[in-house]
Scaffold this motif. Sequence first.
Motif, mmCIF file in Angstrom:
data_model
loop_
_atom_site.group_PDB
_atom_site.id
_atom_site.type_symbol
_atom_site.label_atom_id
_atom_site.label_comp_id
_atom_site.label_asym_id
_atom_site.label_seq_id
_atom_site.Cartn_x
_atom_site.Cartn_y
_atom_site.Cartn_z
ATOM 1 N N CYS A 153 9.092 -9.462 9.328
ATOM 2 C CA CYS A 153 7.578 -9.652 9.325
ATOM 3 C C CYS A 153 8.016 -8.509 7.184
ATOM 4 O O CYS A 153 8.897 -8.586 7.342
ATOM 5 C CB CYS A 153 7.658 -7.917 9.747
ATOM 6 N N ILE A 154 6.311 -8.931 7.112
ATOM 7 C CA ILE A 154 6.414 -8.104 5.276
ATOM 8 C C ILE A 154 5.096 -7.564 5.639
ATOM 9 O O ILE A 154 3.900 -7.812 6.494
ATOM 10 C CB ILE A 154 6.338 -9.514 4.228
ATOM 11 N N THR A 155 4.953 -6.661 3.919
ATOM 12 C CA THR A 155 3.407 -6.379 4.433
ATOM 13 C C THR A 155 3.468 -5.701 3.135
ATOM 14 O O THR A 155 4.425 -4.886 2.360
ATOM 15 C CB THR A 155 3.419 -4.856 5.551
ATOM 16 N N PHE A 156 2.075 -5.774 2.728
ATOM 17 C CA PHE A 156 1.769 -5.496 1.336
ATOM 18 C C PHE A 156 0.766 -3.774 1.391
ATOM 19 O O PHE A 156 -0.206 -4.085 1.987
ATOM 20 C CB PHE A 156 1.111 -6.083 0.766
ATOM 21 N N PHE A 157 1.003 -2.852 0.106
ATOM 22 C CA PHE A 157 0.196 -1.817 -0.214
ATOM 23 C C PHE A 157 -0.872 -1.895 -1.071
ATOM 24 O O PHE A 157 -2.084 -1.883 -0.868
ATOM 25 C CB PHE A 157 0.911 -0.029 -0.540
ATOM 26 N N ASP A 158 -0.692 -2.966 -1.237
ATOM 27 C CA ASP A 158 -1.668 -3.153 -2.720
ATOM 28 C C ASP A 158 -1.040 -4.632 -3.034
ATOM 29 O O ASP A 158 -0.347 -5.205 -2.407
ATOM 30 C CB ASP A 158 -1.948 -2.375 -3.921
ATOM 31 N N SER A 159 -1.328 -5.280 -4.448
ATOM 32 C CA SER A 159 -1.602 -6.488 -4.531
ATOM 33 C C SER A 159 -0.092 -6.428 -5.609
ATOM 34 O O SER A 159 0.378 -7.310 -5.875
ATOM 35 C CB SER A 159 -2.178 -6.988 -5.725
ATOM 36 N N ARG A 160 0.607 -5.512 -5.536
ATOM 37 C CA ARG A 160 1.737 -5.648 -6.192
ATOM 38 C C ARG A 160 2.781 -4.774 -5.557
ATOM 39 O O ARG A 160 4.121 -5.573 -5.396
ATOM 40 C CB ARG A 160 2.063 -4.657 -7.523
ATOM 41 N N HIS A 161 2.560 -3.656 -4.635
ATOM 42 C CA HIS A 161 3.703 -3.365 -4.298
ATOM 43 C C HIS A 161 3.503 -3.916 -2.607
ATOM 44 O O HIS A 161 2.800 -3.624 -1.986
ATOM 45 C CB HIS A 161 3.655 -1.373 -4.063
ATOM 46 N N GLY A 162 4.590 -3.640 -1.626
ATOM 47 C CA GLY A 162 5.487 -4.242 -0.566
ATOM 48 C C GLY A 162 6.700 -4.265 -0.499
ATOM 49 O O GLY A 162 7.082 -3.815 -0.455
ATOM 50 N N LEU A 163 6.564 -4.464 1.612
ATOM 51 C CA LEU A 163 8.235 -3.942 1.860
ATOM 52 C C LEU A 163 8.216 -5.542 2.709
ATOM 53 O O LEU A 163 6.991 -5.876 4.040
ATOM 54 C CB LEU A 163 7.942 -2.832 2.253
ATOM 55 N N ALA A 164 9.378 -6.415 2.990
ATOM 56 C CA ALA A 164 9.699 -7.041 3.939
ATOM 57 C C ALA A 164 11.133 -5.922 5.002
ATOM 58 O O ALA A 164 11.307 -5.304 4.089
ATOM 59 C CB ALA A 164 10.250 -7.848 3.355
ATOM 60 N N MET A 165 11.487 -5.976 6.283
ATOM 61 C CA MET A 165 12.678 -6.025 6.953
ATOM 62 C C MET A 165 12.889 -6.977 8.299
ATOM 63 O O MET A 165 12.506 -8.385 8.255
ATOM 64 C CB MET A 165 11.756 -4.774 8.127
ATOM 65 N N GLY A 237 8.540 3.553 2.641
ATOM 66 C CA GLY A 237 10.269 2.685 2.658
ATOM 67 C C GLY A 237 11.602 4.039 2.692
ATOM 68 O O GLY A 237 12.775 3.125 2.763
ATOM 69 N N LEU A 238 11.064 4.931 1.581
ATOM 70 C CA LEU A 238 12.268 5.346 1.545
ATOM 71 C C LEU A 238 12.847 6.487 2.532
ATOM 72 O O LEU A 238 14.162 6.063 2.649
ATOM 73 C CB LEU A 238 12.836 6.149 0.127
ATOM 74 N N HIS A 239 12.419 6.914 3.283
ATOM 75 C CA HIS A 239 12.135 7.745 4.158
ATOM 76 C C HIS A 239 11.503 7.466 5.615
ATOM 77 O O HIS A 239 10.612 7.198 5.479
ATOM 78 C CB HIS A 239 12.370 9.035 4.031
ATOM 79 N N TRP A 240 12.327 7.757 6.310
ATOM 80 C CA TRP A 240 11.766 7.112 7.933
ATOM 81 C C TRP A 240 12.449 7.810 9.156
ATOM 82 O O TRP A 240 12.641 9.094 9.561
ATOM 83 C CB TRP A 240 12.081 5.649 8.639
ATOM 84 N N THR A 241 10.995 8.568 10.188
ATOM 85 C CA THR A 241 10.595 9.529 11.374
ATOM 86 C C THR A 241 10.971 8.268 12.596
ATOM 87 O O THR A 241 10.374 7.157 12.342
ATOM 88 C CB THR A 241 9.974 10.500 11.498
ATOM 89 N N VAL A 242 10.853 8.578 13.797
ATOM 90 C CA VAL A 242 10.812 7.988 14.826
ATOM 91 C C VAL A 242 10.308 8.223 15.919
ATOM 92 O O VAL A 242 10.227 9.439 16.255
ATOM 93 C CB VAL A 242 12.193 7.150 15.281
ATOM 94 N N ALA A 243 9.107 7.503 16.604
ATOM 95 C CA ALA A 243 8.455 8.388 18.029
ATOM 96 C C ALA A 243 8.969 6.893 18.975
ATOM 97 O O ALA A 243 8.770 6.032 18.783
ATOM 98 C CB ALA A 243 7.497 8.263 17.750
#
Length: 369
Positions: A153-165, A237-243
């Motif tokens: 999957c892939i997602t974007f916060f705005d038109s420049r910043h995004g992540l893929a996993m 995406g630098l630090h994560w918590t989990v539930a």
Amino acid sequence: MTSMGKTRRMVSGVLCAAAVAAALAAPARAAQQTGGAAGEKAVEKGGPVWSLKNTGTDVRFRGLAAVGREAAWVAGSKGTVLRTADGGRSWRDVSPPGASGLEFRDIEAFDGRRAVVLAIGEGEASRVLRTDDGGASWTESFRNTDPKAFYDCITFFDSRHGLAMSDPVDGKYRILSTGDGGKSWKVLPSAGMPDALPGEAAFAASGQCLVSSGPKDVWLATGGGATARVLHSADRGLHWTVADATIPAGDPARGVFALAFRDRAHGIAVGGDYRPDQASPSAGAVTGNGGRSWQQAKTPPPAYRSGVTWLPHSRSAALAVGPTGTDLTLDGGRSWRTVDTGSYDTVDCTAGFGCWASGEKGRVARLEF
């Protein structure tokens, strides 16, 4: 725009959301009362309904990006990407050249000309491509070279910043980051990522296993392990918590398939067991604290659901879709009612009530009023 103009626009949007939700709820109640084919006819006679659009193809579209009521992108099997600018009356095939062997499962569009598409698979089958001219040309901006990685999957916060996993590599989910709209990507450090469970992975079923809200918050949905979980990062995406989520897992076919957040606190999770011969009795969950904890839906969707989206301008209405139908919630995901029995894999809405759904056999539909 003046403050009075902004207020009127906001109030108009809220009233429209309420009207849409009420119109959807009425045929849902009729469908519950009549059941079966009669229920589907009741939905067809009710308020806003899915209106199928002829795409001219039979490929499966698990990737969907709604731009507005008139514009949308879909991406799917056989390297197919289509775009409409007239509400689905016509579709332009803008598939990248030479991509027929790729499986596109997610697409993020910034407007009618700029989009980023993700191909899934092991090793070099996982790729990211980008267009700036409505699909007339594409540039490959990332090709996975690690045979252990499989991007979902892939997602974007705005038109420049995004992540893929990617599914776990060496015991941890791998995260790609871009700061230039998908033109270039880098792998983020894994030090802030919790360990994955044995057998745990994400589902590339609807492009909604990785979703964001606001400038920095992002969530990752999992399944396959002993417990279905949702991971959250508040720093891109630098630090994560989990539930733990309440949707059952414990099998490679079960878990959380899709997430939707209307803000950084309120979210919905849907999923279940994607096998058609298996029941999904607890296919929905909700959170009100940004994913720190999840509660099972009191009346969940009746079957496996792979996609979910909030209705625009609403704090409580959302739609979930799957192979056996579309469900509506009017209380933020705590209870659901079936409003359509057509097969869809994913769903997406924009602020201007451009709500679209897509799925198997070239199916694409727009919510019509």
